[in-house]
Write a protein that holds these residues in place. Structure first.
Motif, PDB file in Angstrom:
ATOM      1  N   LYS A 151     -14.030 -14.507  -5.419  1.00  0.00           N
ATOM      2  CA  LYS A 151     -15.152 -14.672  -4.487  1.00  0.00           C
ATOM      3  C   LYS A 151     -16.453 -15.016  -5.235  1.00  0.00           C
ATOM      4  N   VAL A 152     -16.412 -16.087  -6.002  1.00  0.00           N
ATOM      5  CA  VAL A 152     -17.592 -16.522  -6.754  1.00  0.00           C
ATOM      6  C   VAL A 152     -18.314 -17.607  -5.956  1.00  0.00           C
ATOM      7  N   THR A 153     -19.592 -17.383  -5.696  1.00  0.00           N
ATOM      8  CA  THR A 153     -20.353 -18.333  -4.885  1.00  0.00           C
ATOM      9  C   THR A 153     -21.129 -19.326  -5.751  1.00  0.00           C
ATOM     10  N   GLU A 154     -21.636 -20.367  -5.102  1.00  0.00           N
ATOM     11  CA  GLU A 154     -22.457 -21.365  -5.788  1.00  0.00           C
ATOM     12  C   GLU A 154     -23.702 -20.725  -6.408  1.00  0.00           C
ATOM     13  N   ALA A 155     -24.344 -19.836  -5.619  1.00  0.00           N
ATOM     14  CA  ALA A 155     -25.587 -19.205  -6.082  1.00  0.00           C
ATOM     15  C   ALA A 155     -25.351 -18.475  -7.401  1.00  0.00           C
ATOM     16  N   GLU A 156     -24.193 -17.824  -7.508  1.00  0.00           N
ATOM     17  CA  GLU A 156     -23.905 -17.074  -8.718  1.00  0.00           C
ATOM     18  C   GLU A 156     -23.672 -18.012  -9.900  1.00  0.00           C
ATOM     19  N   LEU A 157     -23.026 -19.144  -9.644  1.00  0.00           N
ATOM     20  CA  LEU A 157     -22.730 -20.063 -10.746  1.00  0.00           C
ATOM     21  C   LEU A 157     -23.980 -20.757 -11.271  1.00  0.00           C
ATOM     22  N   VAL A 159     -26.570 -19.069 -12.027  1.00  0.00           N
ATOM     23  CA  VAL A 159     -27.176 -18.141 -12.986  1.00  0.00           C
ATOM     24  C   VAL A 159     -26.169 -17.518 -13.964  1.00  0.00           C
ATOM     25  N   ALA A 160     -24.895 -17.851 -13.837  1.00  0.00           N
ATOM     26  CA  ALA A 160     -23.898 -17.281 -14.741  1.00  0.00           C
ATOM     27  C   ALA A 160     -22.706 -18.227 -14.852  1.00  0.00           C
ATOM     28  N   SER A 161     -22.004 -18.164 -15.976  1.00  0.00           N
ATOM     29  CA  SER A 161     -20.803 -18.984 -16.101  1.00  0.00           C
ATOM     30  C   SER A 161     -19.678 -18.348 -15.282  1.00  0.00           C
ATOM     31  N   LEU A 162     -18.673 -19.152 -14.952  1.00  0.00           N
ATOM     32  CA  LEU A 162     -17.530 -18.635 -14.193  1.00  0.00           C
ATOM     33  C   LEU A 162     -16.862 -17.500 -14.971  1.00  0.00           C
ATOM     34  N   SER A 163     -16.733 -17.688 -16.282  1.00  0.00           N
ATOM     35  CA  SER A 163     -16.087 -16.669 -17.109  1.00  0.00           C
ATOM     36  C   SER A 163     -16.859 -15.347 -17.059  1.00  0.00           C
ATOM     37  N   ASP A 164     -18.178 -15.414 -17.187  1.00  0.00           N
ATOM     38  CA  ASP A 164     -18.995 -14.193 -17.135  1.00  0.00           C
ATOM     39  C   ASP A 164     -18.919 -13.538 -15.756  1.00  0.00           C
ATOM     40  N   ALA A 165     -18.912 -14.360 -14.718  1.00  0.00           N
ATOM     41  CA  ALA A 165     -18.820 -13.827 -13.354  1.00  0.00           C
ATOM     42  C   ALA A 165     -17.524 -13.034 -13.197  1.00  0.00           C
ATOM     43  N   ILE A 166     -16.445 -13.568 -13.764  1.00  0.00           N
ATOM     44  CA  ILE A 166     -15.137 -12.923 -13.650  1.00  0.00           C
ATOM     45  C   ILE A 166     -15.085 -11.640 -14.479  1.00  0.00           C
ATOM     46  N   VAL A 167     -15.604 -11.712 -15.714  1.00  0.00           N
ATOM     47  CA  VAL A 167     -15.580 -10.535 -16.594  1.00  0.00           C
ATOM     48  C   VAL A 167     -16.308  -9.358 -15.933  1.00  0.00           C
ATOM     49  N   SER A 168     -17.463  -9.642 -15.318  1.00  0.00           N
ATOM     50  CA  SER A 168     -18.197  -8.573 -14.637  1.00  0.00           C
ATOM     51  C   SER A 168     -17.342  -7.931 -13.552  1.00  0.00           C
ATOM     52  N   ARG A 169     -16.630  -8.768 -12.788  1.00  0.00           N
ATOM     53  CA  ARG A 169     -15.808  -8.220 -11.699  1.00  0.00           C
ATOM     54  C   ARG A 169     -14.667  -7.371 -12.225  1.00  0.00           C
ATOM     55  N   ILE A 170     -14.055  -7.815 -13.314  1.00  0.00           N
ATOM     56  CA  ILE A 170     -12.955  -7.048 -13.895  1.00  0.00           C
ATOM     57  C   ILE A 170     -13.471  -5.696 -14.400  1.00  0.00           C
ATOM     58  N   ALA A 171     -14.635  -5.720 -15.061  1.00  0.00           N
ATOM     59  CA  ALA A 171     -15.193  -4.479 -15.604  1.00  0.00           C
ATOM     60  C   ALA A 171     -15.543  -3.489 -14.501  1.00  0.00           C
ATOM     61  N   ILE A 172     -15.911  -4.020 -13.329  1.00  0.00           N
ATOM     62  CA  ILE A 172     -16.401  -3.170 -12.248  1.00  0.00           C
ATOM     63  C   ILE A 172     -15.304  -2.787 -11.262  1.00  0.00           C
TER      64      ILE A 172
END
Lengths: 175, 213
Positions: A151-157, A159-172
């Motif tokens: 569930k990664v949105t355009e707004a998030e991309l 300000v963050a790379s796809l990889s970083d967005a995913i890592v945050s979700r896995i950690a949380i």
């Protein structure tokens, strides 16, 4: 005698005595077999659909979560290797995690993750496919499927790379 | 590598460390001996979880925030991305007027995005904002430890009020700069006008009395 092939090994810093072996295979012809092996009780590896992997940081984050859960006695799936697949997911549903990230019977590109060097050596002989460098995972993945799963949105991309967005979700995931 | 202590607060210590080859910042909420161990752990773990979720939500709202690399649920420590760059505080003190203006705009827009996503930061000081690589358009919000999810206009107004107090006390004669930030906030937030008008009421009575309605 040639050294046996254990794939590429990564050390996870908080757990220096564990080694994560990663094998990436393209054009796999016996995915149904792999899928059957990984389902057996006591399976000593995880089989992940490579289309859902955007790079090593994602795998390292999931492996770290799985090891942490094992150490705390909080494995959700009751086994370390299945926990890696579960940990890849952003949600808490086990079914969904395996459906999305587990390598299915017709999966042509598979990532094998194991903390067992013997399993890595065995699988690198038994799985029929073309070996690919794990670092090349970042070059080929199904972006639409990945973005949907996490569930990664355009707004998030922006300000963050796809990889970083995913890592945050896995950690949380478990919080 | 030995972790290096960067800062210590009332409830957490912040270290510089490394994780899987990249530099990280570890925020560890340490145990308090004066609390019952069960309650202590619950407080520390829920606060860690809350902060981590807020970092993710901020990003989903389009505001830069550090990547969460790992949540250690044993030690109640968050392993976060190390953001390389000066604080907004230092940036404002050292850079040219144009650059400082650009940062004030960026702050206003970022706070507007947070508030539109119902996130109140709770500690909007210029020390809690970093400029990645020293670039005015790379504002990263950090330390959501006092943050909360809220839909109330008054909570958002208090957030701005805290920001104003912090702004004016750290940056002498920066009234114009804060006003510029508020303009940017008003222009880009959905309920900007409403929140800013509520800010006047908060100014009149102070932050604390807000809970008395």
């Amino acid at each position: 005698m040639a050294a046996r092939d254990e794939g590429r090994a990564f050390v996870l810093e908080p757990y220096p005595d564990r080694r994560m072996h990663v094998i990436v295979l393209d054009d796999v012809s016996n995915a149904a077999e792999v899928s059957a092996w990984v389902r057996q009780p006591g399976a000593d590896f995880a089989a992940v659909d490579a289309r859902m992997v955007v790079g090593m940081p994602q795998l390292l984050a999931a492996a770290l979560c799985a090891l942490h859960a094992e150490q705390r006695g909080k494995l959700v799936t009751h086994a370390l290797h299945s926990e890696v697949v579960y940990a890849l997911s952003a949600g808490k549903q086990i079914n969904e995690a395996f459906r999305r990230f587990g390598a299915g019977e017709s999966c042509a590109r598979i990532v094998i993750v194991t903390f067992d060097a013997g399993a890595a050596a065995r699988l690198s002989e038994r799985i029929l496919g073309r070996r690919v460098d794990p670092l090349s995972l970042a070059e080929r993945f199904d972006e639409a499927a990945v973005r949907k799963a996490y569930k990664v949105t355009e707004a998030e991309l922006r300000v963050a790379s796809l990889s970083d967005a995913i890592v945050s979700r896995i950690a949380i995931q478990r919080l | 590598m030995e972790p290096v202590l960067l800062a210590q607060g009332a409830e957490a210590r912040v270290y510089a460390a490394r994780l899987n080859g990249s530099p990280t910042v570890v925020k560890e909420r340490f145990a308090k001996a004066y609390r019952h161990p069960d309650i202590d752990y619950r407080l520390r773990s829920t606060r860690m979880a809350q902060e981590a979720k807020m970092l993710l939500r901020a990003r989903q709202a389009g505001v830069r925030a550090p990547t969460v690399h790992f949540a250690d649920m044993q030690a109640c420590a968050l392993h976060l991305e190390h953001v390389d760059g000066p604080t907004a505080k230092r940036f404002i003190q050292e850079r040219t007027v144009e650059e400082v203006h650009a940062v004030a705009t960026a702050i206003g827009e970022a706070v507007a995005k947070l508030h539109d996503a119902d996130i109140v930061h709770g500690d909007l000081t210029t020390s809690n904002m970093l400029l990645r690589g020293g670039a005015a358009d790379q504002l990263v919000m950090i330390d959501f430890g006092l943050g909360q999810f809220t839909t109330l206009v008054k909570d958002k107004a208090v957030d701005l009020y805290v920001c104003e107090k912090a702004f004016l006390s750290t940056h002498p004669s920066s009234d114009a700069l804060f006003a510029h930030m508020l303009d940017a906030y008003k222009a880009s937030s959905r309920h900007g006008a409403e929140v800013v008008s509520h800010l006047d009421k908060v100014r009149a009575r102070g932050r604390k009395k807000i809970c008395l309605g």
